[in-house]
Write a protein that holds these residues in place. Structure first.
Motif, mmCIF file in Angstrom:
data_model
loop_
_atom_site.group_PDB
_atom_site.id
_atom_site.type_symbol
_atom_site.label_atom_id
_atom_site.label_comp_id
_atom_site.label_asym_id
_atom_site.label_seq_id
_atom_site.Cartn_x
_atom_site.Cartn_y
_atom_site.Cartn_z
ATOM 1 N N GLU A 242 42.518 46.471 6.435
ATOM 2 C CA GLU A 242 41.571 45.403 6.753
ATOM 3 C C GLU A 242 40.136 45.885 6.565
ATOM 4 N N ALA A 243 39.877 47.129 6.953
ATOM 5 C CA ALA A 243 38.537 47.686 6.786
ATOM 6 C C ALA A 243 38.165 47.792 5.308
ATOM 7 N N ALA A 244 39.124 48.201 4.489
ATOM 8 C CA ALA A 244 38.861 48.311 3.054
ATOM 9 C C ALA A 244 38.465 46.962 2.472
ATOM 10 N N GLU A 245 39.120 45.916 2.936
ATOM 11 C CA GLU A 245 38.788 44.565 2.471
ATOM 12 C C GLU A 245 37.368 44.191 2.873
ATOM 13 N N ALA A 246 36.980 44.518 4.098
ATOM 14 C CA ALA A 246 35.669 44.120 4.604
ATOM 15 C C ALA A 246 34.523 44.940 4.010
ATOM 16 N N LEU A 247 34.804 46.183 3.637
ATOM 17 C CA LEU A 247 33.741 47.084 3.182
ATOM 18 C C LEU A 247 33.220 46.772 1.782
ATOM 19 N N ARG A 248 33.960 45.995 1.009
ATOM 20 C CA ARG A 248 33.560 45.685 -0.373
ATOM 21 C C ARG A 248 33.294 46.976 -1.154
ATOM 22 N N LEU A 249 34.284 47.819 -1.169
ATOM 23 C CA LEU A 249 34.108 49.154 -1.740
ATOM 24 C C LEU A 249 34.615 49.315 -3.163
ATOM 25 N N THR A 250 35.164 48.240 -3.755
ATOM 26 C CA THR A 250 35.709 48.369 -5.098
ATOM 27 C C THR A 250 34.614 48.299 -6.154
ATOM 28 N N ALA A 251 34.947 48.762 -7.354
ATOM 29 C CA ALA A 251 33.983 48.729 -8.453
ATOM 30 C C ALA A 251 33.564 47.295 -8.777
ATOM 31 N N GLU A 252 34.510 46.358 -8.726
ATOM 32 C CA GLU A 252 34.188 44.968 -9.016
ATOM 33 C C GLU A 252 33.194 44.414 -7.996
ATOM 34 N N ASP A 253 33.416 44.715 -6.715
ATOM 35 C CA ASP A 253 32.499 44.259 -5.667
ATOM 36 C C ASP A 253 31.098 44.811 -5.885
ATOM 37 N N LEU A 254 31.018 46.111 -6.140
ATOM 38 C CA LEU A 254 29.717 46.760 -6.238
ATOM 39 C C LEU A 254 28.969 46.348 -7.498
ATOM 40 N N ARG A 255 29.694 46.105 -8.577
ATOM 41 C CA ARG A 255 29.036 45.609 -9.788
ATOM 42 C C ARG A 255 28.512 44.200 -9.562
ATOM 43 N N ARG A 256 29.285 43.377 -8.888
ATOM 44 C CA ARG A 256 28.871 41.999 -8.612
ATOM 45 C C ARG A 256 27.624 41.983 -7.721
#
Length: 318
Positions: A242-256
């Protein structure tokens, strides 16, 4: 023998069946080429379907895969005549941070990175990629050296975070990280950083406050690990997904969110399945980002780099 992650178990079963059939053929048994081909097609389709919809927690597992190419693999594959430099000139050498001089596609460069190790012995030697203050002081020393000799800087980041032990705090961990970030921002030379696995907290940004920041497709970059976040918010590390989902830690999230400058696609199934292809692809992207920076003078590079990171704080994105 290939290591499979928990969510890859169906793929592991198919690949196990393929290997069994291969052994049957090698032992002089019946020809099962057609069956092997059918199972291989099924495994490839399942692999593609699985990796097309990875959750942030599954991407975290891929980023931590024990067979994923580490920093020294990228150095070996991309840097010619690498000469390692050691020590912080104050306390000790920290093997969690590696660095030195070399040539990247014909150009002299300074290379930095965090190295996790590839087996038990090397992981212990490199402290699993978690640097102590002397590691960040070494990084600062090499960044400043690169500035004096007009050498572009390439960094390869893969760390769960800075070492949290009492002795590290006693030797000034926070100050060492801050000084390393300061050196990154002040460097009068082109600087390209690549998150190749985990980009954990200040331990990562200390080597990644660069002109251009790349992330591999299944790498992660966050202020804290999912387990650490879950332990703080819910007092339960089991809530890491759940924390991983909330942290927006993926490459796609960070690029966006415009927090990184580019995402490097990985081979199907992750970088560990085709390490040489992955390393060559990263080299191509680094070269593409580095070349335009070479035309800029030091003052322009510093000004743009500082503005780049200050702008992140002005967006209001949460």
């Amino acid at each position: 023998m290939r290591h499979f992650l928990d969510f890859e178990k169906p793929i592991a079963e198919l690949e196990g069946q393929i290997e069994e059939l291969r052994r049957t053929t090698d032992a002089g048994g019946i020809d099962v080429a057609e069956e092997i081909g059918r199972l291989r097609d099924k495994a490839e389709k399942l692999l593609s379907a699985t990796y097309a919809k990875l959750s942030p927690w599954q991407k975290t597992q891929v980023a931590r895969h024990p067979e994923r190419p580490k920093c020294l693999a990228y150095v070996a594959g991309l840097i010619e005549d690498f000469m390692p430099l050691a020590g912080d000139r104050a306390f000790a050498d920290d093997a969690a941070v590696v660095g030195g001089l070399g040539r990247f596609r014909g150009r002299n460069v300074m290379v930095l990175g965090t190295e996790k190790g590839t087996d038990t012995e090397s992981r212990i030697r490199h402290n699993f990629g978690s640097a102590k203050p002397e590691g960040y002081r070494k990084a600062r020393r090499l960044i400043e050296l690169a500035g004096r000799f007009n050498l572009p800087i390439l960094s390869f980041v893969d760390t769960a975070g800075a070492f949290p032990g009492i002795e590290a705090e006693a030797r000034g961990q926070a100050e060492a990280i801050a000084r390393s970030i300061e050196a990154c921002l002040d460097a009068p030379v082109p600087f390209v950083a690549t998150i190749i696995g985990e980009g954990g907290s200040g331990g990562a940004i200390a080597l990644a406050a660069a002109d251009r920041v790349l992330m591999l497709e299944h790498s992660i970059y966050s202020v804290i690990s999912p387990e650490g976040c879950a332990s703080i918010l819910w007092r339960d590390a089991a809530k890491a997904p759940e924390a991983a989902e909330a942290l927006r830690l993926t490459a796609e999230d960070l690029r966006r969110l415009n927090l990184v400058d580019g995402v490097v696609p990985e081979p199907m199934g992750g970088a560990h399945r085709e390490a040489e292809v992955m390393i060559a692809s990263v080299g191509d992207r680094i070269e593409a980002f580095l070349n335009p920076l070479l035309a800029l003078d030091g003052s322009t590079l510093r000004a743009r780099r500082r503005e780049k990171f200050l702008e992140m704080g002005r967006t209001g994105v949460v």
